[in-house]
Each structure stands twice: as structure tokens, then as C-alpha cells.
Design a protein around this motif. Structure first.
Motif, PDB file in Angstrom:
ATOM      1  N   GLU A   1       0.867  -1.194   0.000  1.00  0.00           N
ATOM      2  CA  GLU A   1       0.000   0.000   0.000  1.00  0.00           C
ATOM      3  C   GLU A   1       0.903   1.244   0.000  1.00  0.00           C
ATOM      4  O   GLU A   1       1.747   1.387   0.884  1.00  0.00           O
ATOM      5  CB  GLU A   1      -0.898  -0.017   1.251  1.00  0.00           C
TER       6      GLU A   1
ATOM      7  N   ARG B   1      -3.169   5.264   4.800  1.00  0.00           N
ATOM      8  CA  ARG B   1      -3.883   3.996   4.579  1.00  0.00           C
ATOM      9  C   ARG B   1      -3.006   2.810   4.978  1.00  0.00           C
ATOM     10  O   ARG B   1      -3.501   1.784   5.448  1.00  0.00           O
ATOM     11  CB  ARG B   1      -4.330   3.886   3.117  1.00  0.00           C
TER      12      ARG B   1
ATOM     13  N   ASP C   1      -6.740  -5.902  -6.244  1.00  0.00           N
ATOM     14  CA  ASP C   1      -8.046  -5.279  -5.974  1.00  0.00           C
ATOM     15  C   ASP C   1      -7.806  -3.785  -6.211  1.00  0.00           C
ATOM     16  O   ASP C   1      -7.492  -3.031  -5.303  1.00  0.00           O
ATOM     17  CB  ASP C   1      -8.440  -5.580  -4.519  1.00  0.00           C
TER      18      ASP C   1
HETATM   19  C1  LIG Z   1      -9.880  -0.779  -3.624  1.00  0.00           C
HETATM   20  S1  LIG Z   1      -8.699  -0.288  -2.473  1.00  0.00           S
HETATM   21  C2  LIG Z   1      -8.149  -1.821  -1.824  1.00  0.00           C
HETATM   22  C3  LIG Z   1      -9.066  -2.419  -0.805  1.00  0.00           C
HETATM   23  C4  LIG Z   1      -8.462  -3.623  -0.113  1.00  0.00           C
HETATM   24  N1  LIG Z   1      -8.036  -4.644  -1.057  1.00  0.00           N
HETATM   25  C5  LIG Z   1      -9.404  -4.236   0.892  1.00  0.00           C
HETATM   26  O1  LIG Z   1     -10.065  -5.226   0.582  1.00  0.00           O
HETATM   27  O2  LIG Z   1      -9.477  -3.722   2.001  1.00  0.00           O
HETATM   28  C6  LIG Z   1      -7.338   0.162  -3.467  1.00  0.00           C
HETATM   29  C7  LIG Z   1      -6.101   0.566  -2.708  1.00  0.00           C
HETATM   30  O3  LIG Z   1      -5.057   0.767  -3.676  1.00  0.00           O
HETATM   31  C8  LIG Z   1      -4.229   1.775  -3.174  1.00  0.00           C
HETATM   32  N2  LIG Z   1      -3.372   2.281  -4.268  1.00  0.00           N
HETATM   33  C9  LIG Z   1      -3.440   3.460  -4.940  1.00  0.00           C
HETATM   34  N3  LIG Z   1      -2.416   3.564  -5.805  1.00  0.00           N
HETATM   35  C10 LIG Z   1      -1.674   2.432  -5.693  1.00  0.00           C
HETATM   36  C11 LIG Z   1      -0.472   1.965  -6.290  1.00  0.00           C
HETATM   37  N4  LIG Z   1       0.183   2.687  -7.194  1.00  0.00           N
HETATM   38  N5  LIG Z   1       0.011   0.763  -5.888  1.00  0.00           N
HETATM   39  C12 LIG Z   1      -0.636   0.018  -4.967  1.00  0.00           C
HETATM   40  N6  LIG Z   1      -1.790   0.411  -4.362  1.00  0.00           N
HETATM   41  C13 LIG Z   1      -2.293   1.602  -4.718  1.00  0.00           C
HETATM   42  C14 LIG Z   1      -5.201   2.791  -2.610  1.00  0.00           C
HETATM   43  O4  LIG Z   1      -4.563   3.687  -1.719  1.00  0.00           O
HETATM   44  C15 LIG Z   1      -6.212   1.859  -1.927  1.00  0.00           C
HETATM   45  O5  LIG Z   1      -5.854   1.646  -0.597  1.00  0.00           O
END
Ligand SMILES: C[S@@+](CC[C@H](N)C(=O)[O-])C[C@H]1O[C@@H](n2cnc3c(N)ncnc32)[C@H](O)[C@@H]1O
Length: 320
Positions: free
Chosen positions: A147, A152, A192
């Protein structure tokens, strides 16, 4: 909150209503429309990592009028009217019960992690799916949870601690870089993906779409494409990749995968293990008059309903 007169509620944004016209099969349209104008039932799961028995959890939930979901052990649907009592329930506070949408859980059912495996969760916060993977592994195996957003990341860390997860290592990192750093390393990868979050829309609260726009959809799709390539690179030959979003826009779902499938011939879309009947439709066969890769009809679009949020899921296998 009681059911409200839909005519008295603010309408969904016009561009989003047009999207619903294009992607929701007509036979499901009334259910989907109604879901935006009513409070939803909650779905909650037993978390076996906190030492509270399934029987004790079931007894506590029966008092809230919960009904077990068929096909999956330790998952219940709780009437909307009892949602607040559920949220404040001591078993929820101590992490023995976890409120988590059925479609969100379905991503982990479909990933199907096995004890002893190396799993990558490439976009992990706040950690609901990481925690369900750990429960499926019974904390045996290894999860790398990534993350990049600092606030977060710390929420993810606190949640996993509260839920008794001991098999996860957390990385404050940009997921687009992970494939290059650890190529062909993981048995299974969950992406996700960050998305335009259309699943959160409700006409009961117009603030739910305040940050949405077709431009946000395009920006999400560009990031998803980069994350997906990183996820594929990090996957071992023979491994399984589960791609999910909580968006209904084909640009964030089928089109991201269509581009990938056309540039690589070592990936196939598999039918999803689907233990519990959720309202869903197959992936789209075409968009904007153009046919999509035929494998994509094996993906699933979970439809918004009284008890489910919109979700897109596709399970890919990398040739061994
Ligand atoms: C849909 S949420 C994930 C929810 C999580 N899988 C759950 O079930 O609780 C997507 C996440 O991707 C993160 N995110 C944003 N840009 C990203 C990146 N470049 N690499 C990895 N994660 C990223 C966001 O901050 C967010 O926390």
C-alpha cells in the motif's frame, strides 16, 4: 434508515445513469435501480483468527436477525435495520466478526489461496481482503501486502493486528514497481485495484458521487493497466491472478484486461470458483461496437442489489 420515496431523492449523475443503461442487463435493471434508493443489508463474516467459535458468533448474530449465506461457512446477511447495532457489537470491535461485502469476499473465494503459499496483495489497504486471505491460510503461508498511501498503510497495519493476522508482511510501496523488483515470485496475486469507486454511490447521500467523473474513470484505468502488468510480472508461471474493481465502467474492467490479453498469449481467463449465489452477470462481450476478447465473458460483474455492491472480478492463469 427507512425506505424513502425514490421520486423524492436526488437522481444519479446523468453520465452514470447512461452507464447503467449500457451495462446492466434489462432483466436486472429494476433491482439495480432500487438498490440506489434504499439502505442496504450488511454482510459480516466470522474471523477464525481471533479465537471466538463459529457457534458463539452465530448465536450473537441470530439475535440481530442475521441469516447465513448459503454455500459459504461463517458468512451472514444482517438486515439494514440492525446495521448500527452490528457495527457497535463487541465481537466486531474485537475483530471476531468483520463487516465485509459479499462481492468483496468473493474476490478471495475466487483467488482460492492455499496454506503454505506465497501471496501478493498488491493494493491492500484497509486490509479486508488481506485478512480474509490470512484466515483462509490459517496464518500458514506468507502474504506480501502493498500500500503506497501512508495514512492507509497505517490503517492497514492496525486492522491486520486487530484481526489477528500474523502471516503478512507490509510494504509501503507503489505497486507498479513490485513486478520489476520481485518477478515470478508469488503463487497467487490479488489486484483489488484502486478505482473510481462507483460501488459506493447511493441516492440517499449525493456526497457519495461528489468525486466521480468520466475523467476519474480514465485516470483509474491508466493506473490499473500499470498495476496489472506489475501483478502479472510478479506471478509465478502457473500462478493465479485475481483482478477486481468496485467499478461498473468497462474502461476499468474488461477494457484493461482486453488490452493485456491481446498483448500476451500466456494468460487465460478461468471460470470463477463461485460458492455462493450472488446477483451477477457475465463479463461484457463487446463495448462501443467492438468485440472484446471472448475469454472475458468468464469474468463476473456482481450487480448492485439490496445486499450486494457493484464489483468486477476476473481470474487469470499464467501458463506454467
Ligand atoms: C480498492 S482499495 C483496496 C481495498 C483492499 N483490497 C481491501 O479489501 O481492504 C485500493 C487501494 O489501492 C491503493 N493504491 C493506490 N495507488 C496504488 C499503487 N500505485 N500501488 C498500490 N496500491 C495503490 C489505494 O490507496 C487503496 O488503498
Amino acid at each position: 434508515m427507512d425506505r424513502q420515496d425514490p421520486d423524492a431523492l436526488p437522481p444519479l449523475p446523468a453520465a452514470f445513469a447512461a452507464l447503467l443503461d449500457a451495462v446492466i442487463p434489462p432483466e436486472h435493471r429494476a433491482m439495480v435501480e432500487a438498490s440506489y434508493a434504499e439502505p442496504k443489508d450488511a454482510v459480516v463474516r466470522h474471523n477464525p483468527l481471533q479465537g471466538v467459535s463459529l457457534a458463539h458468533a452465530a448465536e450473537a448474530l441470530a439475535a440481530l436477525g442475521a441469516e447465513p449465506l448459503p454455500g459459504v461457512e461463517g458468512v451472514w446477511r444482517v438486515p439494514a435495520a440492525a446495521r448500527e447495532r452490528l457495527t457497535r457489537h463487541p465481537l466486531v470491535e474485537q475483530g471476531a466478526l468483520y463487516i465485509q461485502g459479499a462481492a468483496s469476499q468473493a474476490a478471495v473465494w475466487a483467488l482460492d489461496p492455499q496454506p503454505g503459499e506465497d501471496i501478493l496483495d498488491l493494493a491492500a489497504a484497509p486490509g479486508g481482503k488481506t485478512a480474509l486471505i490470512a484466515a483462509r491460510l490459517a496464518n500458514r503461508g506468507r502474504i506480501a501486502a502493498v500500500e503506497p498511501v501512508r495514512a492507509r498503510f497505517f490503517r492497514l497495519k492496525a486492522n491486520l493486528q486487530r484481526l489477528g493476522v500474523t502471516c503478512a508482511q507490509l510494504y509501503l510501496k507503489d505497486g507498479t514497481q513490485v513486478g520489476r523488483l520481485v518477478p515470478q515470485r508469488f503463487d497467487r496475486v490479488l489486484l483489488d485495484a484502486p478505482c473510481s469507486s462507483e460501488a459506493q454511490f447511493t441516492r440517499l447521500d449525493p456526497a457519495s458521487w461528489a468525486h466521480w467523473s468520466p475523467r476519474k474513470v480514465r485516470a483509474s484505468a491508466a493506473l490499473q493497466a500499470r498495476l496489472l502488468r506489475s501483478a502479472v510480472q510478479a506471478l509465478k508461471p502457473g500462478g493465479v491472478l485475481l483482478y477486481s474493481t468496485c467499478s461498473l465502467s468497462p474502461q476499468e474492467d474488461e477494457l484493461v484486461l482486453d488490452a493485456l490479453l491481446r498483448e500476451r498469449d500466456d494468460l487465460t481467463v478461468e471460470p470463477l470458483p463461485w460458492p455462493c449465489p450472488l446477483p451477477a452477470a457475465p463479463g461484457l462481450a463487446a463495448w462501443d461496437g467492438q468485440p472484446l476478447h471472448p475469454d472475458l465473458q468468464r469474468a463476473r460483474r456482481v450487480l448492485p442489489s439490496r445486499w450486494t455492491d457493484a464489483f468486477f472480478l476476473a481470474r487469470l492463469r499464467k501458463a506454467g
